[in-house]
Design a protein around this motif. Structure first.
Motif, PDB file in Angstrom:
ATOM      1  N   GLY A 135       0.873  -1.090  -0.184  1.00  7.66           N
ATOM      2  CA  GLY A 135       0.282   0.303  -0.038  1.00  7.66           C
ATOM      3  C   GLY A 135       0.805   1.162  -0.058  1.00  7.66           C
ATOM      4  N   ILE A 136       0.239   2.179  -0.843  1.00 13.06           N
ATOM      5  CA  ILE A 136       1.035   3.428  -0.503  1.00 13.06           C
ATOM      6  C   ILE A 136       0.154   4.618  -0.295  1.00 13.06           C
ATOM      7  CG2 ILE A 136       1.564   5.727  -2.287  1.00 13.06           C
ATOM      8  CD1 ILE A 136       2.478   3.358  -4.353  1.00 13.06           C
ATOM      9  N   LEU A 137       0.379   4.501   1.573  1.00 11.94           N
ATOM     10  CA  LEU A 137      -0.571   5.994   2.246  1.00 11.94           C
ATOM     11  C   LEU A 137       0.067   6.196   1.986  1.00 11.94           C
ATOM     12  CD1 LEU A 137      -3.076   4.467   4.376  1.00 11.94           C
ATOM     13  CD2 LEU A 137      -0.787   4.597   5.892  1.00 11.94           C
ATOM     14  N   THR A 138      -1.072   8.127   1.683  1.00 14.25           N
ATOM     15  CA  THR A 138      -0.807   8.835   1.638  1.00 14.25           C
ATOM     16  C   THR A 138      -1.333   9.106   2.717  1.00 14.25           C
ATOM     17  OG1 THR A 138      -3.680   9.378   0.630  1.00 14.25           O
ATOM     18  CG2 THR A 138      -1.223   9.460  -0.873  1.00 14.25           C
ATOM     19  N   SER A 139      -0.855  10.868   3.430  1.00 16.81           N
ATOM     20  CA  SER A 139      -1.417  11.519   5.301  1.00 16.81           C
ATOM     21  C   SER A 139      -2.107  12.806   4.840  1.00 16.81           C
ATOM     22  CB  SER A 139      -0.142  12.055   5.471  1.00 16.81           C
ATOM     23  OG  SER A 139       1.077  13.553   4.209  1.00 16.81           O
ATOM     24  N   VAL A 140      -2.055  13.270   3.283  1.00 22.22           N
ATOM     25  CA  VAL A 140      -2.915  14.387   2.744  1.00 22.22           C
ATOM     26  C   VAL A 140      -2.917  14.280   1.047  1.00 22.22           C
ATOM     27  CG1 VAL A 140      -0.506  15.625   1.976  1.00 22.22           C
ATOM     28  CG2 VAL A 140      -2.757  16.851   2.900  1.00 22.22           C
ATOM     29  N   ASN A 141      -4.534  15.128   0.711  1.00 19.96           N
ATOM     30  CA  ASN A 141      -4.565  15.397  -0.787  1.00 19.96           C
ATOM     31  C   ASN A 141      -3.449  15.342  -1.478  1.00 19.96           C
ATOM     32  OD1 ASN A 141      -6.154  17.039  -2.370  1.00 19.96           O
ATOM     33  ND2 ASN A 141      -6.917  14.354  -2.624  1.00 19.96           N
ATOM     34  N   CYS A 142      -2.322  16.812  -0.855  1.00 23.13           N
ATOM     35  CA  CYS A 142      -1.604  17.290  -1.976  1.00 23.13           C
ATOM     36  C   CYS A 142      -0.645  15.703  -2.419  1.00 23.13           C
ATOM     37  CB  CYS A 142      -1.137  17.902  -0.924  1.00 23.13           C
ATOM     38  SG  CYS A 142      -2.188  18.650  -0.356  1.00 23.13           S
ATOM     39  N   SER A 143      -0.905  14.758  -1.907  1.00 21.90           N
ATOM     40  CA  SER A 143       0.638  13.787  -2.768  1.00 21.90           C
ATOM     41  C   SER A 143      -0.554  12.096  -3.077  1.00 21.90           C
ATOM     42  CB  SER A 143       0.889  12.894  -0.461  1.00 21.90           C
ATOM     43  OG  SER A 143       0.282  12.615   0.466  1.00 21.90           O
ATOM     44  N   ALA A 144      -1.425  12.857  -2.747  1.00 24.65           N
ATOM     45  CA  ALA A 144      -2.254  12.151  -3.994  1.00 24.65           C
ATOM     46  C   ALA A 144      -1.520  11.287  -5.770  1.00 24.65           C
ATOM     47  CB  ALA A 144      -3.625  11.735  -3.803  1.00 24.65           C
ATOM     48  N   SER A 145      -1.724  12.191  -6.456  1.00 24.87           N
ATOM     49  CA  SER A 145      -1.238  12.228  -7.555  1.00 24.87           C
ATOM     50  C   SER A 145       0.538  11.949  -7.751  1.00 24.87           C
ATOM     51  CB  SER A 145      -1.028  13.347  -8.338  1.00 24.87           C
ATOM     52  OG  SER A 145      -2.381  14.196  -8.037  1.00 24.87           O
ATOM     53  N   THR A 146       1.254  11.745  -6.436  1.00 30.32           N
ATOM     54  CA  THR A 146       2.320  10.608  -6.148  1.00 30.32           C
ATOM     55  C   THR A 146       2.018   9.966  -6.437  1.00 30.32           C
ATOM     56  OG1 THR A 146       3.092  13.259  -5.868  1.00 30.32           O
ATOM     57  CG2 THR A 146       4.546  11.414  -5.635  1.00 30.32           C
ATOM     58  N   ALA A 147       1.312   9.231  -5.115  1.00 31.90           N
ATOM     59  CA  ALA A 147       1.376   7.934  -4.869  1.00 31.90           C
ATOM     60  C   ALA A 147       0.185   7.267  -6.197  1.00 31.90           C
ATOM     61  CB  ALA A 147      -0.055   7.804  -3.897  1.00 31.90           C
ATOM     62  N   ARG A 148      -0.547   7.920  -6.649  1.00 28.83           N
ATOM     63  CA  ARG A 148      -0.808   7.227  -8.290  1.00 28.83           C
ATOM     64  C   ARG A 148       0.218   7.384  -8.804  1.00 28.83           C
ATOM     65  NH1 ARG A 148      -6.544   6.987  -8.286  1.00 28.83           N
ATOM     66  NH2 ARG A 148      -7.318   8.435  -6.254  1.00 28.83           N
ATOM     67  N   MET A 149       0.860   7.874  -9.295  1.00 26.19           N
ATOM     68  CA  MET A 149       2.172   7.926  -9.859  1.00 26.19           C
ATOM     69  C   MET A 149       2.751   6.345  -9.880  1.00 26.19           C
ATOM     70  SD  MET A 149       3.165  11.521 -11.334  1.00 26.19           S
ATOM     71  CE  MET A 149       1.701  13.458 -10.918  1.00 26.19           C
ATOM     72  N   ILE A 150       3.255   6.456  -9.002  1.00 24.68           N
ATOM     73  CA  ILE A 150       4.208   5.363  -8.131  1.00 24.68           C
ATOM     74  C   ILE A 150       3.300   3.710  -8.092  1.00 24.68           C
ATOM     75  CG2 ILE A 150       5.551   4.041  -6.198  1.00 24.68           C
ATOM     76  CD1 ILE A 150       5.329   7.017  -5.000  1.00 24.68           C
ATOM     77  N   ALA A 151       2.312   3.967  -7.782  1.00 30.13           N
ATOM     78  CA  ALA A 151       1.731   2.515  -8.026  1.00 30.13           C
ATOM     79  C   ALA A 151       1.719   1.912  -9.766  1.00 30.13           C
ATOM     80  CB  ALA A 151       0.453   2.541  -7.291  1.00 30.13           C
ATOM     81  N   ALA A 152       1.444   2.826 -10.400  1.00 27.20           N
ATOM     82  CA  ALA A 152       0.789   2.873 -12.375  1.00 27.20           C
ATOM     83  C   ALA A 152       2.329   2.903 -12.477  1.00 27.20           C
ATOM     84  CB  ALA A 152       0.446   4.057 -12.435  1.00 27.20           C
ATOM     85  N   LYS A 153       3.701   3.057 -11.794  1.00 24.44           N
ATOM     86  CA  LYS A 153       4.841   2.445 -12.643  1.00 24.44           C
ATOM     87  C   LYS A 153       4.831   1.008 -12.108  1.00 24.44           C
ATOM     88  CE  LYS A 153       6.591   7.121 -12.992  1.00 24.44           C
ATOM     89  NZ  LYS A 153       7.340   6.764 -14.483  1.00 24.44           N
ATOM     90  N   VAL A 154       4.667   1.037 -10.120  1.00 23.11           N
ATOM     91  CA  VAL A 154       5.140  -0.427 -10.511  1.00 23.11           C
ATOM     92  C   VAL A 154       4.100  -1.267 -10.530  1.00 23.11           C
ATOM     93  CG1 VAL A 154       5.729  -1.835  -8.069  1.00 23.11           C
ATOM     94  CG2 VAL A 154       6.433   0.034  -8.251  1.00 23.11           C
ATOM     95  N   GLU A 155       2.886  -1.113 -11.267  1.00 20.94           N
ATOM     96  CA  GLU A 155       1.823  -2.697 -11.532  1.00 20.94           C
ATOM     97  C   GLU A 155       2.481  -2.708 -12.858  1.00 20.94           C
ATOM     98  OE1 GLU A 155      -1.664  -4.032 -10.321  1.00 20.94           O
ATOM     99  OE2 GLU A 155      -0.684  -2.364 -10.350  1.00 20.94           O
ATOM    100  N   PRO A 156       3.169  -2.864 -13.774  1.00 20.92           N
ATOM    101  CA  PRO A 156       3.313  -3.441 -15.008  1.00 20.92           C
ATOM    102  C   PRO A 156       4.677  -4.826 -14.858  1.00 20.92           C
ATOM    103  CG  PRO A 156       3.414  -1.422 -15.698  1.00 20.92           C
ATOM    104  CD  PRO A 156       3.237  -1.333 -13.977  1.00 20.92           C
ATOM    105  N   LEU A 157       4.959  -4.179 -13.544  1.00 21.43           N
ATOM    106  CA  LEU A 157       6.392  -5.311 -13.014  1.00 21.43           C
ATOM    107  C   LEU A 157       5.989  -6.144 -12.062  1.00 21.43           C
ATOM    108  CD1 LEU A 157       9.108  -2.260 -11.847  1.00 21.43           C
ATOM    109  CD2 LEU A 157       8.742  -3.132 -14.416  1.00 21.43           C
ATOM    110  N   LEU A 158       4.606  -6.082 -11.747  1.00 13.56           N
ATOM    111  CA  LEU A 158       4.140  -7.033 -10.532  1.00 13.56           C
ATOM    112  C   LEU A 158       4.420  -8.383 -11.299  1.00 13.56           C
ATOM    113  CD1 LEU A 158       1.531  -5.597  -8.593  1.00 13.56           C
ATOM    114  CD2 LEU A 158       3.902  -5.653  -7.721  1.00 13.56           C
ATOM    115  N   ALA A 159       4.617  -8.540 -12.765  1.00 17.73           N
ATOM    116  CA  ALA A 159       4.510 -10.524 -13.308  1.00 17.73           C
ATOM    117  C   ALA A 159       5.543 -11.197 -13.022  1.00 17.73           C
ATOM    118  CB  ALA A 159       4.442  -9.968 -14.622  1.00 17.73           C
TER     119      ALA A 159
END
Length: 514
Positions: A135-159
């Motif tokens: 999980g990428i747990l955000t403390s504030v909405n200001c970090s929401a887009s960054t959290a989504r970018m991290i998840a999106a970049k990692v997702e293709p590597l999960l195979a």
């Protein structure tokens, strides 16, 4: 009985003035009078859609109308036999309900297989997960887009890591301008802590901006995580901006993945499952098929020593007396009444009432008042004693049936249940909800075969077979229980196949924002 010979109406209790149509009934349709109803055949006066109510007893204006043997409202004008009963002639009347406190005890049948297990992830403190996420747990909405970018970049590597179920960005609309010590601040932090300690998370990146009211370090310092949960903390301002933080976040997750992937499922007693009970897009079939069938499944889990939790306080309003009398103690019953009273005041302060709850979709599906909707909703709780009442996102600690105080809005309600520790969610729907959740999988139960067929890719169990006569309520309830065990063991649900669940993390927002 086959689908062809199934009755066209159902009378749910002998004293009910109404029956429920199980097929569209055009005006002029002649029906045999239900057992116990006065008079001869019933001739339908106007078109009555499937799932809606038809009067089989004349009701004078001002008199109560019963369904399930309970009052669902009062006639706003004289209702003749054969009339469609709905918003045009049935109104809400809260009336005076007697609240018995802890007067009824039900001894559930012993489980047929007391040694039943599921394949789960055993955690360091003994807790059992049904999935293994980062999980990428955000403390504030200001970090929401960054959290989504991290998840999106990692997702293709999960195979490369087949035993990792996914990387989830836990984003929300709060965290700044919110006083941490306020009611709203407390609810947000309790929710974040609940997800952080959830047994379905094996790794966490706690991500903030750096200047918010709810600080990353304050979350990390108070996280009740398990010793085998890998935790990393990042702030965008200290790391050097969004691009640098995305790179650092991806690196942090990639470092976790081999250790998370190395974990394996093992047999765990079903008594360690925590089942969340919820509903959305309810219709006239909800209280007849999916909800009571889920209640039967809930009783099977409770009898095996597990935990099952009902929620949505505005959607038990008017039926709370059915729960208070089943409470283990008067104190548990009173705690539920206190939450209902809070919601009544909250709605009034907002210029409304709790009877505003049935949505246009609910009404199109045949539900008229909150009393009728609530009576059907409570059926999800089966017959077990009420063991505990929880605040929103409070840890679900007591074995047995519990109730959690949540709004009726589906994503907010289910977020509270998962934060409390639900490891599987069962969600009933009549109109056709597309809700999905992570990290706890959601099993969707269609109240009718029509909805199941129309939204086949979104549904998991067809409960409409109960009305069709091709399966009993108990058979479908047992099927739901078996599906819960299978999903807890790794079987993917329809919503998981569709990749749902990240956007449905929606903490309840309360309190002052400055």
């Amino acid at each position: 009985m086959t689908a062809e010979t199934a009755p066209r109406t159902l009378r749910l209790a002998a004293a009910d003035e109404v029956v429920v149509a199980t097929a569209d009934l055009p005006a002029g349709t002649r029906l045999a009078a239900p057992d116990g109803a006065p008079g001869g055949d019933v001739v339908v006066v106007g078109d009555v859609p499937r799932g809606h109510k038809l009067a089989v007893t004349a009701v004078p204006a001002g008199a109560p109308v019963h369904k399930y043997g309970q009052v669902i409202g009062v006639a706003t004008r004289d209702i003749a036999v054969g009339e469609h009963v709905h918003a045009h002639n049935l109104g809400f009347d809260p009336g005076a309900r007697e609240h018995e406190l802890a007067t009824v005890h039900t001894e559930l049948p012993a489980p047929r297989d007391p040694g039943r297990t599921f394949l789960g992830y055993r955690r360091a403190d003994g807790a059992a997960g049904t999935r293994s996420y980062v999980g990428i747990l955000t403390s504030v909405n200001c970090s929401a887009s960054t959290a989504r970018m991290i998840a999106a970049k990692v997702e293709p590597l999960l195979a490369q890591f087949p035993n990792v179920d996914g990387v989830m960005a836990l984003t929300h609309q709060s965290g700044c301008g919110l006083i941490p010590s306020s009611v709203g601040g407390g609810v947000l932090q309790r929710t974040l802590h609940g997800y952080a300690r959830h047994p379905n998370f094996a790794g966490l990146v706690v991500l903030g901006l750096g200047c918010e009211m709810v600080q990353v370090q304050s979350i990390v310092d108070t996280l009740p995580v398990r010793s085998d949960t890998i935790v990393r903390a990042l702030t965008i301002q200290e790391t050097g901006g969004i691009r640098a933080t995305v790179a650092a976040g991806v690196e942090a997750v990639l470092e976790m993945l081999p250790a998370v992937d190395a974990r394996r499922r093992e047999p765990v007693p079903v008594s360690e499952l925590v089942l969340g009970l919820n509903c959305g897009g309810s219709d006239g079939y909800s209280g007849i098929t999916a909800n009571p069938a889920l209640g039967h499944a809930s009783d099977l889990l409770v009898a095996a020593g597990g935990r099952s939790v009902l929620a949505e306080t505005p959607e038990v309003y008017g039926a709370e007396h059915l729960l208070t009398r089943r409470a283990r103690t008067p104190e548990v019953a009173q705690r539920l009444l206190d939450r209902v009273a809070w919601w009544t005041r909250y709605a009034e302060e907002g210029g409304g009432s709790l009877d505003n709850n049935p949505s246009p979709g609910n009404k199109a599906g045949g539900l008229t008042t909150i009393l009728e909707k609530s009576l059907g909703a409570v059926a999800k709780a089966g017959r077990a004693d009420l063991a505990a009442v929880y605040e929103y996102a409070e840890p679900i600690s007591e074995p047995g049936l519990g109730f959690m105080d949540t709004p009726g809005y589906d994503p907010v309600s289910v977020t509270g249940l998962v934060a409390g520790g639900a490891t599987v969610v069962c969600f009933t729907t009549g109109r056709g909800s597309v809700l999905g959740t992570r990290p706890a999988p959601t099993i969707k139960l269609a109240t009718s075969s029509e909805t199941f067929a129309r939204m086949r890719d979104d549904m998991d169990v067809d409960c409409g077979r109960i009305v069709a006569g091709t399966a009993t309520l108990e058979q479908v309830g047992e099927e739901i229980f078996e599906r819960v065990v299978a999903v807890a063991s790794g079987e993917r649900t329809a919503s998981e196949e569709l990749g749902l669940g990240q956007d449905e993390f929606v903490p309840w927002q309360l309190g002052v924002v400055t």
